[in-house]
Design an enzyme around this catalytic site. Structure first.
Site, PDB file in Angstrom:
ATOM      1  N   ASN A 155      49.649  15.209  -1.916  1.00  0.00           N
ATOM      2  CA  ASN A 155      48.712  14.102  -2.094  1.00  0.00           C
ATOM      3  C   ASN A 155      47.282  14.649  -1.982  1.00  0.00           C
ATOM      4  OD1 ASN A 155      46.940  11.960  -1.454  1.00  0.00           O
ATOM      5  ND2 ASN A 155      48.702  10.657  -1.021  1.00  0.00           N
TER       6      ASN A 155
ATOM      7  N   ASP B 120      44.398  13.001  -2.418  1.00  0.00           N
ATOM      8  CA  ASP B 120      43.371  11.966  -2.206  1.00  0.00           C
ATOM      9  C   ASP B 120      42.174  12.459  -1.402  1.00  0.00           C
ATOM     10  OD1 ASP B 120      45.087  10.196  -3.417  1.00  0.00           O
ATOM     11  OD2 ASP B 120      45.674   9.176  -1.559  1.00  0.00           O
ATOM     12  N   HIS B 121      42.479  13.232  -0.349  1.00  0.00           N
ATOM     13  CA  HIS B 121      41.382  13.513   0.594  1.00  0.00           C
ATOM     14  C   HIS B 121      40.454  14.631   0.130  1.00  0.00           C
ATOM     15  CE1 HIS B 121      42.586  10.251   2.945  1.00  0.00           C
ATOM     16  NE2 HIS B 121      43.806  10.732   3.116  1.00  0.00           N
TER      17      HIS B 121
ATOM     18  N   ARG C 241      29.592  12.742  -0.646  1.00  0.00           N
ATOM     19  CA  ARG C 241      28.266  13.063  -1.176  1.00  0.00           C
ATOM     20  C   ARG C 241      28.003  12.470  -2.557  1.00  0.00           C
ATOM     21  NH1 ARG C 241      25.200  17.077   1.530  1.00  0.00           N
ATOM     22  NH2 ARG C 241      25.549  16.520   3.688  1.00  0.00           N
TER      23      ARG C 241
ATOM     24  N   HIS D 286      46.578   8.213  -4.828  1.00  0.00           N
ATOM     25  CA  HIS D 286      46.539   6.777  -4.548  1.00  0.00           C
ATOM     26  C   HIS D 286      45.217   6.220  -5.067  1.00  0.00           C
ATOM     27  CE1 HIS D 286      47.043   3.493  -1.165  1.00  0.00           C
ATOM     28  NE2 HIS D 286      46.864   2.972  -2.366  1.00  0.00           N
TER      29      HIS D 286
ATOM     30  N   ARG E 228      43.087   3.447  -4.828  1.00  0.00           N
ATOM     31  CA  ARG E 228      42.952   2.249  -3.986  1.00  0.00           C
ATOM     32  C   ARG E 228      42.030   1.246  -4.642  1.00  0.00           C
ATOM     33  NH1 ARG E 228      44.820   3.267   1.608  1.00  0.00           N
ATOM     34  NH2 ARG E 228      44.118   1.155   2.007  1.00  0.00           N
TER      35      ARG E 228
ATOM     36  N   ARG F  81      38.029   4.375  -2.729  1.00  0.00           N
ATOM     37  CA  ARG F  81      37.364   5.175  -1.698  1.00  0.00           C
ATOM     38  C   ARG F  81      37.593   6.679  -1.885  1.00  0.00           C
ATOM     39  NH1 ARG F  81      40.934   3.438   3.512  1.00  0.00           N
ATOM     40  NH2 ARG F  81      40.458   1.372   2.686  1.00  0.00           N
ATOM     41  N   HIS F  82      38.684   7.046  -2.566  1.00  0.00           N
ATOM     42  CA  HIS F  82      38.854   8.482  -2.847  1.00  0.00           C
ATOM     43  C   HIS F  82      39.084   8.711  -4.342  1.00  0.00           C
ATOM     44  CE1 HIS F  82      42.898   7.171  -1.779  1.00  0.00           C
ATOM     45  NE2 HIS F  82      42.670   7.220  -0.481  1.00  0.00           N
TER      46      HIS F  82
ATOM     47  N   GLU G  28      50.302   6.314  -6.517  1.00  0.00           N
ATOM     48  CA  GLU G  28      50.512   5.294  -5.477  1.00  0.00           C
ATOM     49  C   GLU G  28      49.608   4.114  -5.798  1.00  0.00           C
ATOM     50  OE1 GLU G  28      51.489   8.450  -1.886  1.00  0.00           O
ATOM     51  OE2 GLU G  28      49.644   7.264  -1.825  1.00  0.00           O
TER      52      GLU G  28
ATOM     53  N   THR H  19      44.482   3.999   6.461  1.00  0.00           N
ATOM     54  CA  THR H  19      45.502   4.582   5.608  1.00  0.00           C
ATOM     55  C   THR H  19      46.596   3.531   5.456  1.00  0.00           C
ATOM     56  OG1 THR H  19      47.040   6.439   5.345  1.00  0.00           O
ATOM     57  CG2 THR H  19      46.616   5.707   7.595  1.00  0.00           C
ATOM     58  N   THR H  20      47.663   3.880   4.729  1.00  0.00           N
ATOM     59  CA  THR H  20      48.701   2.886   4.487  1.00  0.00           C
ATOM     60  C   THR H  20      49.519   2.695   5.759  1.00  0.00           C
ATOM     61  OG1 THR H  20      48.737   3.729   2.243  1.00  0.00           O
ATOM     62  CG2 THR H  20      50.495   2.215   2.847  1.00  0.00           C
TER      63      THR H  20
ATOM     64  N   GLU I 112      60.568   5.365  -0.863  1.00  0.00           N
ATOM     65  CA  GLU I 112      59.953   6.379   0.010  1.00  0.00           C
ATOM     66  C   GLU I 112      59.885   5.766   1.403  1.00  0.00           C
ATOM     67  OE1 GLU I 112      56.547   8.518  -1.450  1.00  0.00           O
ATOM     68  OE2 GLU I 112      55.773   8.799   0.587  1.00  0.00           O
TER      69      GLU I 112
ATOM     70  N   HIS J 143      54.216  10.385   5.067  1.00  0.00           N
ATOM     71  CA  HIS J 143      53.159   9.830   5.915  1.00  0.00           C
ATOM     72  C   HIS J 143      53.113  10.542   7.263  1.00  0.00           C
ATOM     73  CE1 HIS J 143      49.982   6.814   6.244  1.00  0.00           C
ATOM     74  NE2 HIS J 143      50.109   7.083   7.529  1.00  0.00           N
ATOM     75  N   GLY J 144      51.995  11.162   7.509  1.00  0.00           N
ATOM     76  CA  GLY J 144      51.764  11.804   8.805  1.00  0.00           C
ATOM     77  C   GLY J 144      52.568  13.074   9.025  1.00  0.00           C
TER      78      GLY J 144
ATOM     79  N   GLY K 120      49.855  14.708   2.428  1.00  0.00           N
ATOM     80  CA  GLY K 120      48.464  14.812   2.015  1.00  0.00           C
ATOM     81  C   GLY K 120      47.495  15.226   3.104  1.00  0.00           C
ATOM     82  N   HIS K 121      47.198  14.293   3.995  1.00  0.00           N
ATOM     83  CA  HIS K 121      46.077  14.460   4.916  1.00  0.00           C
ATOM     84  C   HIS K 121      46.129  15.772   5.688  1.00  0.00           C
ATOM     85  CE1 HIS K 121      43.765  13.725   8.636  1.00  0.00           C
ATOM     86  NE2 HIS K 121      42.932  13.148   7.803  1.00  0.00           N
TER      87      HIS K 121
HETATM   88  N1  PXP Z   1      53.296   8.631   0.802  1.00  0.00           N
HETATM   89  C1  PXP Z   1      52.630   7.462   0.658  1.00  0.00           C
HETATM   90  C2  PXP Z   1      53.314   6.359  -0.079  1.00  0.00           C
HETATM   91  C3  PXP Z   1      51.323   7.302   1.160  1.00  0.00           C
HETATM   92  O1  PXP Z   1      50.689   6.122   1.007  1.00  0.00           O
HETATM   93  C4  PXP Z   1      50.710   8.397   1.803  1.00  0.00           C
HETATM   94  C5  PXP Z   1      49.308   8.261   2.311  1.00  0.00           C
HETATM   95  O2  PXP Z   1      48.466   8.029   1.246  1.00  0.00           O
HETATM   96  C6  PXP Z   1      51.422   9.593   1.896  1.00  0.00           C
HETATM   97  C7  PXP Z   1      52.720   9.677   1.413  1.00  0.00           C
HETATM   98  C8  PXP Z   1      50.828  10.820   2.514  1.00  0.00           C
HETATM   99  O3  PXP Z   1      50.545  10.603   3.847  1.00  0.00           O
HETATM  100  P1  PXP Z   1      49.685  11.670   4.630  1.00  0.00           P
HETATM  101  O4  PXP Z   1      48.337  11.712   3.963  1.00  0.00           O
HETATM  102  O5  PXP Z   1      49.642  11.135   6.019  1.00  0.00           O
HETATM  103  O6  PXP Z   1      50.397  12.983   4.508  1.00  0.00           O
END
Ligand code: PXP
Length: 251
Positions: free
Chosen positions: A15, A17-18, A26, A51, A53, A57-58, A78, A108-109, A159, A202-203, A224-225
């Site tokens: 992911n 996004d970040h 910036r 994602h 959104r 935001r990203h 997403e 976050t989600t 998921e 997630h996480g 992702g994060h």
């Molecule tokens: N899967 C889904 C459906 C998500 O919404 C996210 C967060 O955007 C992730 C995976 C990835 O989560 P993380 O950024 O915490 O790794």
């Protein structure tokens, strides 16, 4: 050409996004999430997850086509279950669309989609996405009622939200970690038994990924994060390679 299109027992969707979060801090065009997508392809990631959104935001709308043009990796979009996002998905035709709950104020989600409670509003969106050949995934808690709803909606993929597991891991709450793992493993087995492909995300981090990666039915992790955070220190390539190694070791 990427080295990534061979089927693997457990896929890694990165992911990105970040990368866009940092870019947007910036308002310019650096760092470009497209460059991250190219690195994911080069290093052997199996897919790009992004994602879009509601508040942008990203990831921004124009990033989607740029990501699709830059790599031949499958794009997992997403998206919230809204008419606006449906129209965008139908226009871009990503490989997959993962329907997530979205609240404007959340960081976050937080928590899975209430696929059971929202059946009537989701049914049209799932059908339209599927009709366009997009692989639909529902981001749900590992819960029998939600899995049953996904089955009734005809989603080929779910998921499982691993947020509770990740929090328990961080808190050192071993009992809860064991409980959460069992819940996810049981629901992954039930999903597979019913013909639904289970994914998880997630996480997830280097420290907590292996017990989830070891669940045999889980076909894909979306991370992702943590990877983008690690990339600040080590670079994105080594971060993805290390995650890949840990996942492979766990299988
Ligand atoms: N899967 C889904 C459906 C998500 O919404 C996210 C967060 O955007 C992730 C995976 C990835 O989560 P993380 O950024 O915490 O790794």
């Amino acid at each position: 050409m990427s080295e990534t299109l061979h089927p693997r027992p457990l896929r890694l969707g990165v992911n990105i996004d970040h990368v866009a979060t940092i870019r947007n801090a910036r308002g310019g065009d650096h760092p470009d999430p497209v460059r991250a997508a190219e690195i994911v392809a080069r290093v052997g990631g199996d897919g790009i997850t992004a994602h879009l959104r509601e508040d942008r935001r990203h990831i921004r709308d124009e990033d989607l086509a740029r990501i699709q043009q830059a790599t031949d990796l499958p794009l997992n979009l997403e998206m919230a279950a809204t008419r606006e996002m449906l129209a965008i998905a139908l226009r871009h035709k990503p490989h997959a669309a993962c329907i997530v709950p979205e609240k404007r104020e959340e960081r976050t989600t937080e928590g899975g989609l209430d696929a059971a409670g929202l059946h009537n509003s989701l049914v049209h969106i799932v059908d339209e996405l599927r009709g366009a050949g997009i692989r639909v995934s529902l981001f749900i808690e590992a819960d029998e009622r939600q899995l049953d709803a996904a089955l009734r909606l005809g989603a080929p993929v779910v998921e499982f939200h691993t947020g509770e597991y990740a929090h328990a891991f961080l808190d050192g709450d071993r009992e809860k970690v064991t409980r959460e793992l069992k819940r996810i493993a049981d629901m992954a087995a039930l999903a597979a038994k019913n013909g639904i492909e289970p994914h998880a995300g997630h996480g997830l981090t280097f420290e907590n990924v292996q017990p989830i990666a070891a669940i045999p039915q889980i076909a894909e992790l979306n991370i992702g994060h943590y990877l983008i955070g690690e990339a600040v220190f080590t670079g994105l390539e080594p971060a993805i390679r290390r995650m890949r190694e840990l996942m492979d070791e766990a299988r």
